[in-house]
Design a protein around this motif. Structure first.
Motif, PDB file in Angstrom:
ATOM      1  N   MET A  78       0.831  -1.195   0.000  1.00  0.00           N
ATOM      2  CA  MET A  78       0.000   0.000   0.000  1.00  0.00           C
ATOM      3  C   MET A  78       0.868   1.249   0.000  1.00  0.00           C
ATOM      4  O   MET A  78       1.811   1.354   0.777  1.00  0.00           O
ATOM      5  CB  MET A  78      -0.878   0.018   1.256  1.00  0.00           C
ATOM      6  CG  MET A  78      -1.911   1.080   1.266  1.00  0.00           C
ATOM      7  SD  MET A  78      -2.480   1.430   2.932  1.00  0.00           S
ATOM      8  CE  MET A  78      -1.231   2.532   3.508  1.00  0.00           C
ATOM      9  N   GLY A  79       0.580   2.188  -0.860  1.00  0.00           N
ATOM     10  CA  GLY A  79       1.327   3.431  -0.855  1.00  0.00           C
ATOM     11  C   GLY A  79       0.950   4.256   0.367  1.00  0.00           C
ATOM     12  O   GLY A  79      -0.215   4.385   0.711  1.00  0.00           O
ATOM     13  N   ARG A  80       1.961   4.812   1.027  1.00  0.00           N
ATOM     14  CA  ARG A  80       1.674   5.570   2.248  1.00  0.00           C
ATOM     15  C   ARG A  80       1.250   6.973   1.899  1.00  0.00           C
ATOM     16  O   ARG A  80       1.656   7.542   0.897  1.00  0.00           O
ATOM     17  CB  ARG A  80       2.904   5.584   3.115  1.00  0.00           C
ATOM     18  CG  ARG A  80       3.118   4.254   3.808  1.00  0.00           C
ATOM     19  CD  ARG A  80       3.971   4.442   5.023  1.00  0.00           C
ATOM     20  NE  ARG A  80       3.750   3.314   5.925  1.00  0.00           N
ATOM     21  CZ  ARG A  80       4.034   3.336   7.204  1.00  0.00           C
ATOM     22  NH1 ARG A  80       4.496   4.416   7.756  1.00  0.00           N
ATOM     23  NH2 ARG A  80       3.832   2.285   7.971  1.00  0.00           N
ATOM     24  N   LEU A  81       0.446   7.534   2.754  1.00  0.00           N
ATOM     25  CA  LEU A  81       0.019   8.907   2.567  1.00  0.00           C
ATOM     26  C   LEU A  81       1.056   9.847   3.160  1.00  0.00           C
ATOM     27  O   LEU A  81       1.882   9.450   3.963  1.00  0.00           O
ATOM     28  CB  LEU A  81      -1.323   9.119   3.264  1.00  0.00           C
ATOM     29  CG  LEU A  81      -2.500   8.351   2.699  1.00  0.00           C
ATOM     30  CD1 LEU A  81      -3.739   8.668   3.492  1.00  0.00           C
ATOM     31  CD2 LEU A  81      -2.713   8.703   1.240  1.00  0.00           C
ATOM     32  N   GLY A  82       1.002  11.068   2.765  1.00  0.00           N
ATOM     33  CA  GLY A  82       1.931  12.045   3.307  1.00  0.00           C
ATOM     34  C   GLY A  82       1.357  13.436   3.144  1.00  0.00           C
ATOM     35  O   GLY A  82       0.179  13.604   2.780  1.00  0.00           O
ATOM     36  N   TYR A  83       2.201  14.408   3.395  1.00  0.00           N
ATOM     37  CA  TYR A  83       1.770  15.803   3.303  1.00  0.00           C
ATOM     38  C   TYR A  83       1.429  16.156   1.854  1.00  0.00           C
ATOM     39  O   TYR A  83       2.192  15.876   0.938  1.00  0.00           O
ATOM     40  CB  TYR A  83       2.887  16.692   3.833  1.00  0.00           C
ATOM     41  CG  TYR A  83       2.617  18.166   3.667  1.00  0.00           C
ATOM     42  CD1 TYR A  83       1.468  18.743   4.188  1.00  0.00           C
ATOM     43  CD2 TYR A  83       3.533  18.975   3.002  1.00  0.00           C
ATOM     44  CE1 TYR A  83       1.223  20.100   4.030  1.00  0.00           C
ATOM     45  CE2 TYR A  83       3.300  20.336   2.856  1.00  0.00           C
ATOM     46  CZ  TYR A  83       2.136  20.893   3.367  1.00  0.00           C
ATOM     47  OH  TYR A  83       1.895  22.224   3.214  1.00  0.00           O
ATOM     48  N   VAL A  84       0.269  16.757   1.672  1.00  0.00           N
ATOM     49  CA  VAL A  84      -0.170  17.211   0.345  1.00  0.00           C
ATOM     50  C   VAL A  84      -0.231  18.736   0.402  1.00  0.00           C
ATOM     51  O   VAL A  84      -1.141  19.290   1.025  1.00  0.00           O
ATOM     52  CB  VAL A  84      -1.565  16.654  -0.009  1.00  0.00           C
ATOM     53  CG1 VAL A  84      -1.991  17.117  -1.398  1.00  0.00           C
ATOM     54  CG2 VAL A  84      -1.578  15.145   0.089  1.00  0.00           C
ATOM     55  N   PRO A  85       0.730  19.437  -0.204  1.00  0.00           N
ATOM     56  CA  PRO A  85       0.719  20.899  -0.127  1.00  0.00           C
ATOM     57  C   PRO A  85      -0.579  21.480  -0.669  1.00  0.00           C
ATOM     58  O   PRO A  85      -1.166  20.942  -1.623  1.00  0.00           O
ATOM     59  CB  PRO A  85       1.914  21.311  -1.003  1.00  0.00           C
ATOM     60  CG  PRO A  85       2.779  20.108  -1.056  1.00  0.00           C
ATOM     61  CD  PRO A  85       1.863  18.929  -0.986  1.00  0.00           C
ATOM     62  N   GLY A  86      -1.048  22.541  -0.071  1.00  0.00           N
ATOM     63  CA  GLY A  86      -2.292  23.173  -0.516  1.00  0.00           C
ATOM     64  C   GLY A  86      -2.488  24.495   0.193  1.00  0.00           C
ATOM     65  O   GLY A  86      -1.694  24.881   1.068  1.00  0.00           O
ATOM     66  N   GLY A  87      -3.570  25.183  -0.177  1.00  0.00           N
ATOM     67  CA  GLY A  87      -3.801  26.500   0.401  1.00  0.00           C
ATOM     68  C   GLY A  87      -5.116  26.596   1.134  1.00  0.00           C
ATOM     69  O   GLY A  87      -5.610  27.713   1.397  1.00  0.00           O
ATOM     70  N   SER A  88      -5.713  25.466   1.492  1.00  0.00           N
ATOM     71  CA  SER A  88      -7.018  25.502   2.170  1.00  0.00           C
ATOM     72  C   SER A  88      -6.874  26.044   3.587  1.00  0.00           C
ATOM     73  O   SER A  88      -5.761  26.177   4.112  1.00  0.00           O
ATOM     74  CB  SER A  88      -7.613  24.087   2.220  1.00  0.00           C
ATOM     75  OG  SER A  88      -6.876  23.304   3.122  1.00  0.00           O
ATOM     76  N   LEU A  89      -8.008  26.312   4.212  1.00  0.00           N
ATOM     77  CA  LEU A  89      -8.001  26.821   5.583  1.00  0.00           C
ATOM     78  C   LEU A  89      -7.284  25.841   6.504  1.00  0.00           C
ATOM     79  O   LEU A  89      -6.498  26.231   7.371  1.00  0.00           O
ATOM     80  CB  LEU A  89      -9.441  27.045   6.055  1.00  0.00           C
ATOM     81  CG  LEU A  89      -9.606  27.445   7.520  1.00  0.00           C
ATOM     82  CD1 LEU A  89      -8.999  28.818   7.777  1.00  0.00           C
ATOM     83  CD2 LEU A  89     -11.067  27.435   7.938  1.00  0.00           C
ATOM     84  N   LEU A  90      -7.563  24.557   6.286  1.00  0.00           N
ATOM     85  CA  LEU A  90      -6.925  23.557   7.129  1.00  0.00           C
ATOM     86  C   LEU A  90      -5.408  23.550   6.935  1.00  0.00           C
ATOM     87  O   LEU A  90      -4.650  23.356   7.891  1.00  0.00           O
ATOM     88  CB  LEU A  90      -7.483  22.165   6.815  1.00  0.00           C
ATOM     89  CG  LEU A  90      -8.777  21.813   7.538  1.00  0.00           C
ATOM     90  CD1 LEU A  90      -9.410  20.571   6.942  1.00  0.00           C
ATOM     91  CD2 LEU A  90      -8.499  21.582   9.020  1.00  0.00           C
ATOM     92  N   HIS A  91      -4.965  23.736   5.697  1.00  0.00           N
ATOM     93  CA  HIS A  91      -3.525  23.804   5.445  1.00  0.00           C
ATOM     94  C   HIS A  91      -2.899  24.991   6.179  1.00  0.00           C
ATOM     95  O   HIS A  91      -1.770  24.913   6.638  1.00  0.00           O
ATOM     96  CB  HIS A  91      -3.246  23.929   3.942  1.00  0.00           C
ATOM     97  CG  HIS A  91      -3.371  22.637   3.192  1.00  0.00           C
ATOM     98  ND1 HIS A  91      -4.565  22.192   2.679  1.00  0.00           N
ATOM     99  CD2 HIS A  91      -2.453  21.690   2.864  1.00  0.00           C
ATOM    100  CE1 HIS A  91      -4.382  21.034   2.067  1.00  0.00           C
ATOM    101  NE2 HIS A  91      -3.106  20.704   2.158  1.00  0.00           N
TER     102      HIS A  91
END
Lengths: 334, 254
Positions: B1-14
């Motif tokens: 299974m590919g692991r998840l990681g940080y996904v750069p973005g500009g949302s409020l949560l980011h």
């Protein structure tokens, strides 16, 4: 924490990093074992000790109380931040494993026995944490089986193997590690304490809780009675009766057949319900319960307790299937 | 299974402060773990789905292991919890399996608890830069020597992944069976993989320790940071409103 040198912190950080990386591989091995044995889960616990291996190495290389807990916390955090399929729960699981290992090593010393016991118990602790979080309904027998698998794995991988690797590291000296060992003077004390605790636990369990299979299932009559009793069906063998009953449930249907058992009213006669009591609650071991008007029960010849699958079952011929309680453990008069 | 990681973005949560997000995760997970009500679990799941959508992320759809673990949790609860009314019963030889209404409810609640736990964790790691989290934790009061451990562990993860693959290939090239599942093969595989990996990793400790101590790492109680993580009004507001949201949801669905 102030007692840890920079080198100690680096060892813990590096072992946590490898532990986080290896957790994916260990999960893969666990899944392979499950597939090989054709079971959906459980067999994978045989590699659970590999998760604790890094904690045992951390404790052994740093040689200070708290090293395993710190390694566990950091390893869990690394696993969380690198996308573990257990999410935040993995931090809790890993931290608990570290604490268990630290406590056992502190008490038992860093000898082979300490690593084997600590590794085994730490590996088994993951079953307990997951049971609390997700498997509250699973039977203890099954959890015990899985825990024993994890315990064996912990003894092998986090105990024996980790101890072997520690000895190898001390010979090879890949780094100028501290070769401190925790003082072993506590080993004898701990062994004695554990021996006493386990013996007391075993004594209590076998004298108060355990029921040998040949003894048969027991039931209690309690509440508003003059003579609360704990009984087995054999006590009322002379009053056994055979009735023909048909189970009509919402889903289940069992055609009319004969059931042999003891009338509830005979049991209640011995317990002597107090004047004013109105209801009989029949309670199962899993918490399921149904209620009956006591006056009806005392006149009912077709409400009997039978022995079925090593437990007691209520056969209530005049009532619907939902009233035929399995695993009856208590009769409560109110 | 590919692991998840940080996904750069500009949302409020980011954009939220990493420590604020960590606190939100702890609060949410604490609520998930201490409440067994099915309706509340479903409500929390709804919040999670909306949050994933707001952060521009898919909802964990790529992991077979999550699905299989969910099914496992559901089956264990439905088979072993015998409460409520019996719904369905069937026999497999001498074994009789019965499904009870209480078991189905317990199974669904446990699956929701699992999905809420990992869903919130995924949301956290997908919207939080791990290195920034470590820096933010240190600026919030975590002693920097401990924060450095987290940074070091995370920084070495790609290297160890690479080394694991190299060692695995090297051992297989020597004819060592690393894929057998019999106990002896399994033990040998573990030995041939882990010992080189551990020795190689520990070999890095000395050079790092000398480098750190040469720079007097740990001499001063405080340190300075190139990156600053200030706490904004939005962070404080989120920290204040989120527990109220969970409380309100609990009252409505309770």
């Amino acid at each position: 924490m102030k007692g840890f040198a920079n080198r100690d912190l680096l060892v813990i950080a590096i072992l946590s990093g490898i532990g986080g990386v290896m957790s994916t591989y260990i999960g893969y091995l666990g899944n392979l074992l499950n597939n090989l044995l054709g079971v959906p889960f459980g067999a994978g616990q045989f590699v659970a000790g590999l998760h604790v291996f890094w904690l045992a190495l951390g404790a052994g290389l740093v040689g200070r109380p708290g090293a395993a807990s710190l390694t566990g916390l950091l390893k869990g955090t690394v696993e969380l931040l690198t996308g573990s399929t257990h999410g935040a729960a993995i931090v809790l699981v890993s931290l608990v494993q570290g604490i268990v290992l630290d406590v056992v090593l502190y008490l038992a010393g860093h000898g082979s026995f300490g690593y084997a016991l600590g590794g085994g118990m730490a590996a088994a602790s993951n079953v307990i944490v997951f049971q609390i979080l997700y498997f509250s309904g699973a039977p203890w027998g099954y959890l015990l089986f899985i825990s024993v698998l994890a315990l064996i794995s912990g003894v092998l991988f986090a105990g024996s193997f980790a101890r072997g690797v520690l000895d190898l590291i001390r010979v090879v000296q890949p780094t100028r590690l501290s070769t401190r060992r925790a003082p072993r003077r506590r080993s004898l004390v701990l062994t004695s304490v554990l021996l006493v605790l386990f013996s007391a636990g075993a004594l209590y369990y076998f004298s108060q809780v355990y029921q040998p299979p040949w003894k048969g299932p027991e039931c209690r009559v309690e509440g508003a009675v003059d003579n609360p009793i704990s009984f087995q069906l054999s006590r009322f063998a002379s009053q056994e009766t055979t009735i023909t009953a048909e189970l009509k449930g919402q889903v289940t249907y069992v055609a009319p057949q004969e059931y042999t058992g003891v009338p509830i009213k005979a049991v209640l006669a011995e317990a002597r319900p107090r004047a004013g009591a109105e209801t009989l609650r029949v309670v199962a071991a899993d918490g399921y319960e149904v209620g009956f008007p006591l006056a009806d029960v005392l006149l009912d010849d077709e409400m009997i307790l039978i022995e079925e699958d090593d437990s007691l079952r209520l056969v209530a011929a005049k009532y619907a299937g939902g009233y035929w309680v399995r695993q009856v453990s208590r009769l409560v008069i109110e | 299974m590919g692991r998840l990681g940080y996904v750069p973005g500009g949302s409020l949560l980011h954009r939220l402060h990493p420590v604020c997000k960590l606190l939100l995760l702890i609060i949410y997970t604490g609520v998930v773990w201490t409440n067994a009500r099915l309706s509340y679990g479903a409500g929390l799941f709804g919040i999670l789905v909306i949050s994933h959508w707001a952060a521009g992320l898919g909802f964990m759809g790529r992991s077979r292991r999550i699905i299989s673990f969910s099914i496992m949790i559901f089956l264990v609860q439905t088979i072993f919890v015998r409460q409520g009314v019996p719904l369905w019963e069937f026999s497999l030889g001498r074994v009789t399996l019965a499904f009870w209404s209480g078991g189905l409810a317990a199974g669904a609640a446990s699956v929701l608890r699992f999905l809420n736990t990992i869903g919130s964790s995924y949301l956290f790691i997908a919207t939080t830069d791990p290195n920034l989290l470590a820096v933010a934790l240190m600026q919030a009061g975590l002693p920097y020597r401990q924060g450095f451990m987290l940074i070091t562990a995370l920084r070495f993860v790609p290297l160890f992944q690479y080394e694991l693959i190299q060692i695995r290939r090297a051992q297989m090239a020597k004819g060592i069976d690393l894929e057998g599942l019999r106990p002896r093969q399994l033990a040998a595989a573990v030995r041939h993989l882990l010992i080189p990996l551990v020795l190689s990793a520990l070999g890095k400790v000395d050079s790092l320790a000398i480098s750190m101590e040469g720079r007097a790492f740990g001499l001063h109680p405080q340190r300075t940071y190139r990156v600053q993580c200030p706490v904004s009004t939005a962070d404080w507001l989120t920290l204040l409103l989120f527990p109220l949201l969970l409380y309100g949801l609990g009252r409505i669905l309770g």
